[in-house]
Write an enzyme that holds these catalytic residues in place. Structure first.
Site, PDB file in Angstrom:
ATOM      1  N   LYS A 193      12.875-100.746  26.787  1.00 40.14           N
ATOM      2  CA  LYS A 193      12.487-101.338  28.027  1.00 40.14           C
ATOM      3  C   LYS A 193      13.053-102.664  28.265  1.00 40.14           C
ATOM      4  O   LYS A 193      13.401-103.660  27.297  1.00 40.14           O
ATOM      5  CB  LYS A 193      11.043-101.811  27.591  1.00 40.14           C
ATOM      6  N   LYS A 246      12.518 -97.451  30.623  1.00 42.04           N
ATOM      7  CA  LYS A 246      11.580 -98.430  31.592  1.00 42.04           C
ATOM      8  C   LYS A 246      12.507 -99.502  31.861  1.00 42.04           C
ATOM      9  O   LYS A 246      13.028-100.023  31.267  1.00 42.04           O
ATOM     10  CB  LYS A 246      10.406 -98.769  30.970  1.00 42.04           C
TER      11      LYS A 246
HETATM   12  C1  PBG Z   1       3.038-104.871  29.538  1.00 44.21           C
HETATM   13  C2  PBG Z   1       3.841-104.135  30.561  1.00 44.21           C
HETATM   14  C3  PBG Z   1       4.381-104.464  31.809  1.00 44.21           C
HETATM   15  C4  PBG Z   1       4.539-103.027  32.598  1.00 44.21           C
HETATM   16  C5  PBG Z   1       4.079-102.146  31.349  1.00 44.21           C
HETATM   17  N1  PBG Z   1       3.552-102.692  30.499  1.00 44.21           N
HETATM   18  C6  PBG Z   1       4.784-105.685  32.385  1.00 44.21           C
HETATM   19  C7  PBG Z   1       6.019-106.462  31.542  1.00 44.21           C
HETATM   20  O1  PBG Z   1       6.496-105.965  30.566  1.00 44.21           O
HETATM   21  O2  PBG Z   1       6.005-107.442  32.096  1.00 44.21           O
HETATM   22  C8  PBG Z   1       5.273-102.978  33.713  1.00 44.21           C
HETATM   23  C9  PBG Z   1       4.911-101.836  34.378  1.00 44.21           C
HETATM   24  C10 PBG Z   1       5.273-101.971  35.872  1.00 44.21           C
HETATM   25  O3  PBG Z   1       6.124-102.838  36.310  1.00 44.21           O
HETATM   26  O4  PBG Z   1       4.984-100.902  36.745  1.00 44.21           O
HETATM   27  N2  PBG Z   1       4.212-105.190  28.731  1.00 44.21           N
HETATM   28 ZN    ZN Z   2       3.469-107.118  27.556  1.00 44.00          ZN
END
Ligand code: PBG
Ligand code: ZN
Length: 322
Positions: A193, A246
């Site tokens: 991620k 992601k």
């Molecule tokens: C929480 C999380 C996030 C997303 C999924 N789980 C946001 C982040 O890490 O700031 C992003 C999902 C999206 O943008 O559709 N950690």
């Molecule tokens: Zn988070």
């Protein structure tokens, strides 16, 4: 001329015959934002078509979704009490736990319920872990995340999906939930991620923006492709059942490389910013929404993702874009 590739592009039949990539409705996972209260279906401004639902309304939405073939949902909790130590995240009566119990009670194995495991919507500071001395502490965060995952498993989640990017959390979750008898609860790790500006609309939706600083000390640097592979393979070694990349669109190279280096199923998360950009452009008449969305979906599958988490899933299945 020996090669005339256009021969196999002449009609729809032959194009479909030689098409290399297929999509099916089984590949899609639809994310839901669940909030407290009753009879709430509040549109999320930054993400046209997405809503905050209270548990009662969520159940109705999921029922509609099942009719069009959305049988996998990813649940995010919103509006829970925020504390320094994220204690509400592992409350047995958290909004997510309640939602999972209701959904599994009502739909049983007709519905596959996945929960997002991360504390950024549950901490006062909005970071994805325990903040001390202005640093997100890894091992303390892992403990809290494992407890949160256990609560979700106890509520009946089929799969938990840690999205925090702490080191070692997949193993810690696996060990804790196994010890409690949930050896059949699967883990889909947000294994690679990136620290991305594409999460902007989500953070408004989940009210989970960090109040100061950014997420770069735990989410990955998007300049790194080799490390991206290593991150996912580490989670494979820690016992993840599914690996996830992601965001998706700007990271097709990462999906493809992971495909060549693992035998686990691969998911990609077509995140909020990617969704909102398409919606905004379509609303202005700059692009054809259906065509753009489906081109993106085929790109994910071509790169090697067998599972696509996307806010577009509802449009795709409702409007028969497949
Ligand atoms: C929480 C999380 C996030 C997303 C999924 N789980 C946001 C982040 O890490 O700031 C992003 C999902 C999206 O943008 O559709 N950690
Ligand atoms: Zn988070």
């Amino acid at each position: 001329m020996l090669h005339r590739p256009r021969r196999l592009r002449k009609t729809a039949i032959i194009r479909n015959t030689v098409a290399e990539t297929l999509l099916s409705k089984e590949m899609f996972v639809y994310p839901y934002f669940v909030t407290g209260g009753k009879n709430i279906a509040e549109p999320i401004k930054a993400m046209p078509g997405a809503f905050h639902f209270s548990v009662d309304r969520l159940v109705k939405e999921v029922e509609k979704g099942l009719k069009i073939g959305i049988n996998k949902v990813l649940i995010f909790g919103v509006g829970e009490k925020k504390t320094k130590d994220a204690s509400s995240a592992s409350d047995r009566n958290s909004i997510v736990a309640k939602a999972v119990r209701e959904l599994k009670n009502k739909f049983g194995d007709e519905l596959y319920v996945i929960t997002d495991v991360c504390v950024c919507a549950y901490t006062t500071h909005g970071h994805c872990g325990i903040l001390e001395n202005n640093y997100v502490q890894n091992d303390a965060s892992v403990n809290v995340l494992a407890k949160m995952a256990l609560t979700h498993a106890q509520a009946g989640a089929d799969m938990v999906a840690p999205s925090d990017m702490m080191d070692g959390r997949v193993l810690a979750i696996r060990q804790l939930i196994d010890k409690n008898g949930f050896d059949n609860t699967a883990i889909m790790s947000y294994s690679t991620k990136f620290a991305s500006a594409y999460y902007g609309p989500f953070r408004e939706a989940a009210d989970s923006s960090p109040s100061h600083g950014d997420r770069k000390s735990y989410q990955m640097d998007f300049r790194n492709g080799r490390e991206a592979l290593q991150e996912s393979l580490t989670d494979e070694n820690e016992g993840a059942d599914i690996l996830m990349i992601k965001p998706a669109l700007a990271y097709l190279d990462v999906i493809k490389e992971l495909r060549q280096n693992t035998l686990l199923p691969i998911a990609c998360y077509n995140v909020s910013g990617e969704y909102s950009m398409v919606k905004a452009a379509a609303r202005q008449g700059l692009v054809d929404e259906q065509k753009i969305v489906m081109e993106n979906m085929y790109a994910f599958a071509r790169a090697g993702a067998g599972i696509i988490i996307t806010y577009h899933a509802k449009d795709i299945l409702e409007k028969s874009w497949l």
